[in-house]
Design a protein around this motif. Structure first.
Motif, PDB file in Angstrom:
ATOM      1  N   MET A 100     -15.294  94.922 107.946  1.00  0.00           N
ATOM      2  CA  MET A 100     -16.284  96.129 108.282  1.00  0.00           C
ATOM      3  C   MET A 100     -16.841  95.642 109.846  1.00  0.00           C
ATOM      4  N   SER A 116     -17.509  99.194 111.794  1.00  0.00           N
ATOM      5  CA  SER A 116     -18.473  99.170 112.387  1.00  0.00           C
ATOM      6  C   SER A 116     -18.307  99.808 114.145  1.00  0.00           C
ATOM      7  N   GLU A 143     -14.878  95.463 100.959  1.00  0.00           N
ATOM      8  CA  GLU A 143     -15.932  94.787 100.806  1.00  0.00           C
ATOM      9  C   GLU A 143     -17.352  95.000  99.827  1.00  0.00           C
ATOM     10  N   LEU A 165     -22.061  96.758  98.868  1.00  0.00           N
ATOM     11  CA  LEU A 165     -22.106  97.469 100.262  1.00  0.00           C
ATOM     12  C   LEU A 165     -23.549  96.684 100.887  1.00  0.00           C
ATOM     13  N   GLN A 203     -23.359  98.529 106.070  1.00  0.00           N
ATOM     14  CA  GLN A 203     -22.050  99.471 105.962  1.00  0.00           C
ATOM     15  C   GLN A 203     -21.800 100.897 105.406  1.00  0.00           C
ATOM     16  N   ASN A 228     -21.974 103.219 108.033  1.00  0.00           N
ATOM     17  CA  ASN A 228     -21.422 103.383 108.713  1.00  0.00           C
ATOM     18  C   ASN A 228     -19.809 104.049 108.151  1.00  0.00           C
TER      19      ASN A 228
END
Ligand SMILES: Cc1cc2nc3c(=O)[nH]c(=O)nc-3n(C[C@H](O)[C@H](O)[C@H](O)COP(=O)(O)O)c2cc1C
Length: 211
Positions: A102, A106, A137, A140, A144, A147
């Protein structure tokens, strides 16, 4: 005339794939991708590992940098933003970040490029080359998800490592191979090891007269 024969007399140039491995869980996916690419003629892999990737690889696979190094055409230091893959003039077929943390997602989404992974991803986007991120991940959060939208809007492909449950794969190895094979499809590398769905056998339609 194809890309690699643009000048008369030029020999067939190898295709290059930039492969970044970051510190999300799933180091196996990065390693498996390099294992599969190792056997593909005409392709080179240009690899960068983040320091966190080395941590997860150690934790998950008991593997160090050498495990990746022996499969890669070339491995670059994470902070070496002066290396070839940091420039758009170095020709590649694109880049995959597998797995993609993440944190790196990002940075890419915001155009921050203070290490070689994020710089190479920025280059892939600006050169309109294929950029595939394999984020791991769950669940979320909104940041996230946003992004991922930003990367998609910029031309990247967000490719979560989702198992193909319908294929009846038996082991983590098989699941990883299938996932990585489908990721490589994105770059035109179509491997025989990938299982392809050819449709279900349709159940008999009761409205169709039987002969
Ligand atoms: C064992 C382990 C597992 C991790 N799993 C994840 C994960 O699945 N997804 C994620 O985004 N970060 C995960 N992290 C956290 C990242 O490694 C951390 O955010 C790191 O700063 C990412 O740096 P990088 O983007 O430079 O690789 C994990 C860390 C460790 C030590």
């Amino acid at each position: 005339m194809n890309r690699s024969s643009s000048a008369e007399g030029e020999t067939e140039a190898p295709k290059r794939l930039v492969v970044a491995v970051t510190g999300a869980s799933g180091a196996l996916l990065g390693l498996r991708l390099l294992q599969l690419m190792h056997g593909v003629p005409g392709w080179e892999t240009h690899v960068v590992l983040s320091p966190a990737a080395l941590l997860t690889a150690q934790q998950e696979l008991g593997a160090g940098r050498e495990a990746f190094q022996q499969l890669a055409t070339r491995v670059y230091p994470h902070k070496d933003i002066g290396s070839s893959i940091a420039s758009g003039s170095f020709r590649t077929e694109g880049m995959v970040v597998v797995p993609c943390s993440m944190n790196t997602l990002s940075a890419i989404a915001h155009g921050s490029s203070d290490n070689l992974i994020t710089r190479a991803a920025d280059v892939a986007l600006k050169e309109r080359r294929r950029l595939v991120l394999v984020p791991r991940e769950a669940p979320l959060n909104l940041i996230q998800l946003r992004n991922m939208v930003a990367v998609t809007e910029a031309g990247g492909v967000v490719f979560p490592p989702v198992p193909a449950f319908y294929l009846g794969l038996q082991s983590l190895e098989e699941v990883a191979t299938q996932m990585v094979g489908r990721i490589l499809d994105q770059f035109g590398v179509h491997l025989p090891v990938v299982k392809r769905w050819n449709g279900t056998r349709a159940p008999a339609d009761p409205t169709t007269p039987q002969r």
